[in-house]
Scaffold this active site. Structure first.
Site, mmCIF file in Angstrom:
data_model
loop_
_atom_site.group_PDB
_atom_site.id
_atom_site.type_symbol
_atom_site.label_atom_id
_atom_site.label_comp_id
_atom_site.label_asym_id
_atom_site.label_seq_id
_atom_site.Cartn_x
_atom_site.Cartn_y
_atom_site.Cartn_z
ATOM 1 N N ARG A 179 0.906 -1.185 -0.185
ATOM 2 C CA ARG A 179 -0.099 -0.081 -0.135
ATOM 3 C C ARG A 179 1.072 1.250 -0.175
ATOM 4 O O ARG A 179 0.558 2.383 0.453
ATOM 5 C CB ARG A 179 -1.273 -0.242 1.092
ATOM 6 C CG ARG A 179 -1.949 -1.249 1.665
ATOM 7 C CD ARG A 179 -2.611 -1.618 0.344
ATOM 8 N NE ARG A 179 -3.300 -2.397 -0.012
ATOM 9 C CZ ARG A 179 -2.820 -4.353 -0.494
ATOM 10 N NH1 ARG A 179 -2.031 -3.744 -1.406
ATOM 11 N NH2 ARG A 179 -3.591 -4.451 -0.883
ATOM 12 N N SER A 229 -11.411 -1.208 2.414
ATOM 13 C CA SER A 229 -10.469 -1.773 3.723
ATOM 14 C C SER A 229 -10.105 -0.426 4.605
ATOM 15 O O SER A 229 -8.919 0.021 4.452
ATOM 16 C CB SER A 229 -9.375 -2.545 3.538
ATOM 17 O OG SER A 229 -10.079 -4.141 2.568
ATOM 18 N N GLU A 299 -5.624 2.814 7.057
ATOM 19 C CA GLU A 299 -5.083 2.813 5.243
ATOM 20 C C GLU A 299 -5.652 3.741 4.418
ATOM 21 O O GLU A 299 -5.382 4.200 3.403
ATOM 22 C CB GLU A 299 -5.502 1.102 4.204
ATOM 23 C CG GLU A 299 -5.560 0.843 2.450
ATOM 24 C CD GLU A 299 -6.036 -0.397 2.690
ATOM 25 O OE1 GLU A 299 -6.427 -0.107 1.156
ATOM 26 O OE2 GLU A 299 -4.992 -0.751 3.188
#
Length: 305
Positions: A179, A229, A299
């Site tokens: 990420r 998420s 995230e």
């Protein structure tokens, strides 16, 4: 505020091939459907307008941020003091060159996956249900179902943060990790993405995409606004399982809720504010840390004031 909004808007309006919106409601431009206004939102339609915009913002010392499809961003309720820059329809083109798929940065991942399937090119089915733009997907090395952008990415074309330089960066030069990418440090903006894919049977690729879509629809709250998420996967754990095991599934703060379908998601049940979403995030972080000694990191990019 050292920069002047009227000056910025006047200069941008003279730059051509772009639109300028003052007090842009970011709830309309982010998948969470929550958050405050950006002082200014600029939508650029070609590379010349993008370069000119970035140069003006640099010259005027104006805080700015690149916005993709807004599927991984939460703007706090106080709004964003500065300029949001996004690429418009001029950056959505997709074409095939041999086994490469070349996509403008604003092309949606779902559109790229469908285009690849139609051409009998496989390898990007994992991304067919990710709601972001392909430029944003490179920026954060998006992934799902065991695949991630670095598996298929050949190179990207970028414009530097000040609008003065164009570069082609290879997969290796982008330093793609979990990420993350080098772009998060440099502020360079992706304009075009080149993927190298494998030839395959279009019907088999279609079936793979359909199976992943069915799995996503069954296990994820796709019918409610969210940013996917919410937390990064902590090493050795799954965020959703930690949150569920902490007894937090379904927990609400106002209209913000830990999804009843997948505990790794925070969803907007209707009129959630960014503040409610962030309060819920903090409750989840504190509870998981207290019970399991694991600090969950968001995230989602949280910006604004």
């Amino acid at each position: 505020m050292s920069w002047n909004r009227e000056t910025i808007q006047k200069k941008l309006n003279e730059a051509g091939s772009l639109t300028v919106m003052a007090d842009a409601p970011m709830a309309e431009y982010t998948s969470f459907r929550a958050g405050g206004c950006a002082d200014v939102l600029v939508t650029v339609e070609d590379e010349a307008a993008l370069k000119r915009t970035l140069w003006i913002l640099t010259e005027e010392s104006c805080p700015h941020m690149i916005l993709g499809n807004g599927s991984n961003v939460l703007v706090r309720d106080g709004g964003f003091r500065g300029v949001m820059v996004r690429c418009g329809k001029g950056f959505q083109k997709i074409r095939r060159e041999g086994n490469d798929l070349v996509c403008g940065s604003a092309a949606l991942l779902s559109a790229a996956a469908r285009a690849a399937q139609a051409e009998g090119l496989g390898g990007i089915a994992f991304a067919s249900g990710i709601p972001g733009s392909i430029g944003g997907a490179v920026f954060m090395n998006a992934g799902a179902y065991g695949g991630e952008m670095k598996d298929v990415l050949k190179n990207v074309r970028t414009v530097s943060a000040d609008g003065l330089q164009e570069k082609v960066l290879t997969n290796e030069e982008l330093e793609l990790g979990y990420r993350c990418s080098k772009l998060q440090r440099t502020g360079d903006m992706v304009t075009e993405v080149r993927l190298t894919l494998k030839t395959g049977d279009p019907e088999k690729i279609r079936a793979e995409m359909a199976e992943l879509t069915a799995r996503r629809n069954e296990k994820q709250p796709v019918n409610l606004p969210s940013a996917g998420s919410f937390f990064k996967r902590p090493e050795g754990y799954f965020a959703g399982k930690l949150i569920q095991d902490a007894g937090l599934k379904g927990l609400r703060v106002g209209d913000a809720q830990v999804s009843e379908l997948h505990s790794g998601f925070i969803v907007n049940r209707g009129k959630a504010t960014a503040t409610e979403i962030l309060q819920l995030m903090e409750i989840v972080q504190a509870s998981v840390l207290e019970q399991f000694g694991v600090l969950l990191e968001p995230e989602v990019r949280i910006v604004g004031e």
